[in-house]
Design a protein around this motif. Structure first.
Motif, PDB file in Angstrom:
ATOM      1  N   GLN A 126       0.837  -1.268   0.064  1.00 26.27           N
ATOM      2  CA  GLN A 126      -0.198   0.014  -0.036  1.00 26.27           C
ATOM      3  C   GLN A 126       0.907   1.308  -0.208  1.00 26.27           C
ATOM      4  O   GLN A 126       1.836   1.376   0.918  1.00 26.27           O
ATOM      5  CB  GLN A 126      -0.820   0.082   1.333  1.00 26.27           C
ATOM      6  CG  GLN A 126      -1.717  -1.417   1.430  1.00 26.27           C
ATOM      7  CD  GLN A 126      -3.081  -1.018   0.527  1.00 26.27           C
ATOM      8  OE1 GLN A 126      -3.267  -0.122   0.163  1.00 26.27           O
ATOM      9  NE2 GLN A 126      -3.549  -2.141   0.465  1.00 26.27           N
ATOM     10  N   LEU A 127       0.668   2.125  -1.029  1.00 27.35           N
ATOM     11  CA  LEU A 127       1.680   3.144  -1.208  1.00 27.35           C
ATOM     12  C   LEU A 127       0.492   4.423  -0.985  1.00 27.35           C
ATOM     13  O   LEU A 127      -0.443   4.727  -1.456  1.00 27.35           O
ATOM     14  CB  LEU A 127       2.183   3.221  -2.444  1.00 27.35           C
ATOM     15  CG  LEU A 127       2.963   4.677  -2.826  1.00 27.35           C
ATOM     16  CD1 LEU A 127       4.201   4.910  -1.904  1.00 27.35           C
ATOM     17  CD2 LEU A 127       3.473   4.724  -4.140  1.00 27.35           C
ATOM     18  N   THR A 128       1.321   5.429  -0.057  1.00 29.93           N
ATOM     19  CA  THR A 128       0.417   6.791   0.099  1.00 29.93           C
ATOM     20  C   THR A 128       1.439   7.815   0.526  1.00 29.93           C
ATOM     21  O   THR A 128       2.774   7.498   0.424  1.00 29.93           O
ATOM     22  CB  THR A 128      -0.353   6.544   1.322  1.00 29.93           C
ATOM     23  OG1 THR A 128      -1.388   7.905   1.459  1.00 29.93           O
ATOM     24  CG2 THR A 128       0.011   6.301   2.544  1.00 29.93           C
ATOM     25  N   TYR A 129       1.132   9.073   0.564  1.00 25.75           N
ATOM     26  CA  TYR A 129       1.712  10.152   1.313  1.00 25.75           C
ATOM     27  C   TYR A 129       1.201  10.388   2.661  1.00 25.75           C
ATOM     28  O   TYR A 129       0.042  10.439   2.827  1.00 25.75           O
ATOM     29  CB  TYR A 129       1.891  11.377   0.418  1.00 25.75           C
ATOM     30  CG  TYR A 129       0.545  11.999   0.384  1.00 25.75           C
ATOM     31  CD1 TYR A 129       0.418  13.345   1.182  1.00 25.75           C
ATOM     32  CD2 TYR A 129      -0.502  11.855  -0.532  1.00 25.75           C
ATOM     33  CE1 TYR A 129      -0.470  14.068   0.864  1.00 25.75           C
ATOM     34  CE2 TYR A 129      -1.699  12.803  -0.441  1.00 25.75           C
ATOM     35  CZ  TYR A 129      -1.795  13.853   0.434  1.00 25.75           C
ATOM     36  OH  TYR A 129      -2.771  14.617   0.351  1.00 25.75           O
ATOM     37  N   CYS A 130       1.887  11.004   3.382  1.00 26.36           N
ATOM     38  CA  CYS A 130       1.410  11.367   4.783  1.00 26.36           C
ATOM     39  C   CYS A 130       0.972  12.844   4.648  1.00 26.36           C
ATOM     40  O   CYS A 130       1.501  14.006   4.221  1.00 26.36           O
ATOM     41  CB  CYS A 130       2.734  11.620   5.798  1.00 26.36           C
ATOM     42  SG  CYS A 130       2.191  11.754   7.626  1.00 26.36           S
ATOM     43  N   THR A 131      -0.397  12.912   5.179  1.00 23.66           N
ATOM     44  CA  THR A 131      -0.936  14.249   5.295  1.00 23.66           C
ATOM     45  C   THR A 131      -0.436  15.303   6.542  1.00 23.66           C
ATOM     46  O   THR A 131      -1.050  16.135   6.489  1.00 23.66           O
ATOM     47  CB  THR A 131      -2.396  14.133   5.270  1.00 23.66           C
ATOM     48  OG1 THR A 131      -2.891  13.720   6.513  1.00 23.66           O
ATOM     49  CG2 THR A 131      -2.861  13.294   4.157  1.00 23.66           C
ATOM     50  N   ASN A 132       0.648  15.042   6.882  1.00 24.97           N
ATOM     51  CA  ASN A 132       1.291  15.980   7.621  1.00 24.97           C
ATOM     52  C   ASN A 132       1.746  17.206   6.801  1.00 24.97           C
ATOM     53  O   ASN A 132       2.378  18.018   7.354  1.00 24.97           O
ATOM     54  CB  ASN A 132       2.386  15.375   8.822  1.00 24.97           C
ATOM     55  CG  ASN A 132       3.595  14.908   8.198  1.00 24.97           C
ATOM     56  OD1 ASN A 132       3.813  14.605   6.759  1.00 24.97           O
ATOM     57  ND2 ASN A 132       4.509  14.546   8.765  1.00 24.97           N
ATOM     58  N   ILE A 133       1.874  16.998   5.759  1.00 29.18           N
ATOM     59  CA  ILE A 133       2.442  17.993   4.661  1.00 29.18           C
ATOM     60  C   ILE A 133       1.125  19.106   4.875  1.00 29.18           C
ATOM     61  O   ILE A 133       1.735  20.356   4.703  1.00 29.18           O
ATOM     62  CB  ILE A 133       2.437  17.256   3.308  1.00 29.18           C
ATOM     63  CG1 ILE A 133       3.424  16.200   3.107  1.00 29.18           C
ATOM     64  CG2 ILE A 133       2.298  18.359   2.265  1.00 29.18           C
ATOM     65  CD1 ILE A 133       3.535  15.428   1.653  1.00 29.18           C
ATOM     66  N   HIS A 134       0.205  18.812   5.244  1.00 24.46           N
ATOM     67  CA  HIS A 134      -0.896  19.689   4.997  1.00 24.46           C
ATOM     68  C   HIS A 134      -1.243  20.257   6.596  1.00 24.46           C
ATOM     69  O   HIS A 134      -0.821  19.738   7.500  1.00 24.46           O
ATOM     70  CB  HIS A 134      -2.424  19.228   4.616  1.00 24.46           C
ATOM     71  CG  HIS A 134      -2.374  18.458   3.296  1.00 24.46           C
ATOM     72  ND1 HIS A 134      -1.606  19.196   2.258  1.00 24.46           N
ATOM     73  CD2 HIS A 134      -2.644  17.340   3.006  1.00 24.46           C
ATOM     74  CE1 HIS A 134      -1.813  18.446   1.235  1.00 24.46           C
ATOM     75  NE2 HIS A 134      -2.250  17.106   1.540  1.00 24.46           N
ATOM     76  N   PRO A 135      -1.736  21.600   6.743  1.00 26.82           N
ATOM     77  CA  PRO A 135      -2.268  22.096   7.894  1.00 26.82           C
ATOM     78  C   PRO A 135      -3.207  21.195   8.552  1.00 26.82           C
ATOM     79  O   PRO A 135      -4.164  20.830   7.824  1.00 26.82           O
ATOM     80  CB  PRO A 135      -2.599  23.575   7.760  1.00 26.82           C
ATOM     81  CG  PRO A 135      -1.855  23.911   6.329  1.00 26.82           C
ATOM     82  CD  PRO A 135      -1.899  22.730   5.528  1.00 26.82           C
TER      83      PRO A 135
END
Length: 397
Positions: free
Chosen positions: A8-17
């Protein structure tokens, strides 16, 4: 998104406020549909969800959880991993060492983590596992004496064992397998593989088996299996490259010790290689990465041992001679060089090659959270940058 059937591949949404739930949800609605449409147009897109404590509390209020589930269904999005490392705000204010606070010696950290696991269990689709990454017990410099360090490890272990028992009960009731992914990083109480091995051997296993046997009435072997199943490691590629560890060595060391890798965070650090003709250009380039929000520890291997400077300004002030430095600044994974500076992208490629042959974890999460504080020349449209990172990873994988 699922790639190569095993991952499972994703990105971490700690990128966003995401200080509160409204800010978090607004960020997801703004960016995620566009990203999914580009990288996973024909199949559901898995999300690496970051919730602050406040956002997590509010997710349980006023029907927010059901609204979120409905939005995910409408947008072909699902959650399989979460980032439970930063408890408070992670953008637009000083974070530095407070990223560890409250740490695992506190009931607040335990309550926050167990609540998020309840939420993950409600969000997680059937048939896949779910994990939450977390602080490596505490921040090293908050515990000045040997007794203080021992006490922090003992209390942290006891609280993590409570999580393991909580996850065991969730699995018993729902059939969903969840794991807490402990994330070593520079100046954390766990920085490298040897310290992780020591924490399991000296604290988690002896303390945990005793607690679980007493509370649940199971035998020692069952208790140990529960600990190893639900307490795992988050292998952040940037962090382990800062420890000057080769991926194959670390993976094999964990496997031999029976320690599971719950999640691999795909990230790159800055690599600073000395120029024989002079380093003025290097120091000038590195200055552009000196910013006040996050800790940017710098590591150097001297005489076979890794030395850590606890923030970038220390190194910039001294400008001492060196052969190779590595800086804790999560830089875009698709770039190998940043002018006079390099990156540890080579470690990402080594990890890719290893996990294709030995799928040590099914969770892969791209975690470049520094887009807001990158030097101006590297700042691009956020969604397009995330898409570019995902596309780069898929192409290389």
């Amino acid at each position: 998104m699922r790639i190569d059937n095993n991952f499972q591949l994703t990105y971490c949404t700690n990128i966003h406020p995401g200080f509160d739930w409204k800010t978090t949800f607004d960020s997801l609605k703004e960016h995620v549909p566009q990203i999914r449409g580009k990288v996973s147009p024909d199949k559901p897109f898995g999300l690496g969800l970051r919730l602050s404590n406040k956002a997590s509390e509010e997710l349980d209020m006023d029907g927010n959880l059901e609204e979120f589930k409905q939005w995910m269904a409408e947008n072909q999005v699902y959650v399989f991993t979460m980032n439970g490392f930063p408890y408070g705000n992670f953008h637009n204010e000083r974070v530095k060492d407070d990223v560890h606070a409250p740490d695992w010696t506190t009931p607040e950290r335990l309550t926050y983590t167990e609540r998020m696991f309840d939420q993950l269990a409600a969000l997680l689709p059937d048939g896949i596992s779910g994990g939450i990454s977390t602080s490596p017990v505490s921040y090293k410099y908050w515990h000045a004496t040997e007794d203080a360090v021992k006490s922090a490890f003992e209390t942290g272990a006891k609280n993590m064992i409570e999580v393991a028992m909580h996850l065991n009960e969730i699995e018993r009731q729902t059939g969903k397998y969840l794991h807490l992914d402990i994330e070593p990083e520079p100046d954390g109480m766990l920085e490298n593989s040897d310290e992780v091995l020591g924490f399991f051997a000296d604290y988690l296993l002896p303390i945990g088996t005793s607690v679980i046997v007493e509370k649940l009435g199971v035998d020692v072997e069952t208790a140990e299996k529960m600990i190893r199943r639900h307490l795992t490691v988050c292998y952040d590629i940037c962090h382990f490259s800062l420890a000057f560890e080769e991926p194959t060595d670390t993976f094999e060391k964990f496997a031999e010790a029976g320690i599971v890798i719950g999640k691999i965070q795909v990230s790159a650090a800055l690599k600073i290689l000395s120029n024989p003709s002079g380093n003025d250009e290097i120091w000038k380039a590195l200055t552009l990465f000196d910013e006040p929000t996050y800790l940017h520890q710098v590591t150097e291997k001297i005489g076979g041992k890794v030395v850590t400077y606890n923030d970038l300004p220390i190194v910039l002030k001294d400008k001492k001679e060196f052969q190779e430095l590595r800086a804790h600044f999560h830089v875009p994974i698709f770039l190998e060089r940043f002018g006079a500076l390099d990156s540890t992208q080579d470690h990402i490629l080594k990890v890719m090659e290893y996990v294709k042959k030995h799928p040590v974890s099914e969770h892969l999460e791209i975690e470049t959270y520094t887009w807001d504080v990158l030097p101006a020349a590297l700042k691009k449209d956020l969604s397009e940058s995330i898409i570019r990172e995902i596309d780069w990873f898929v192409e290389k994988f």
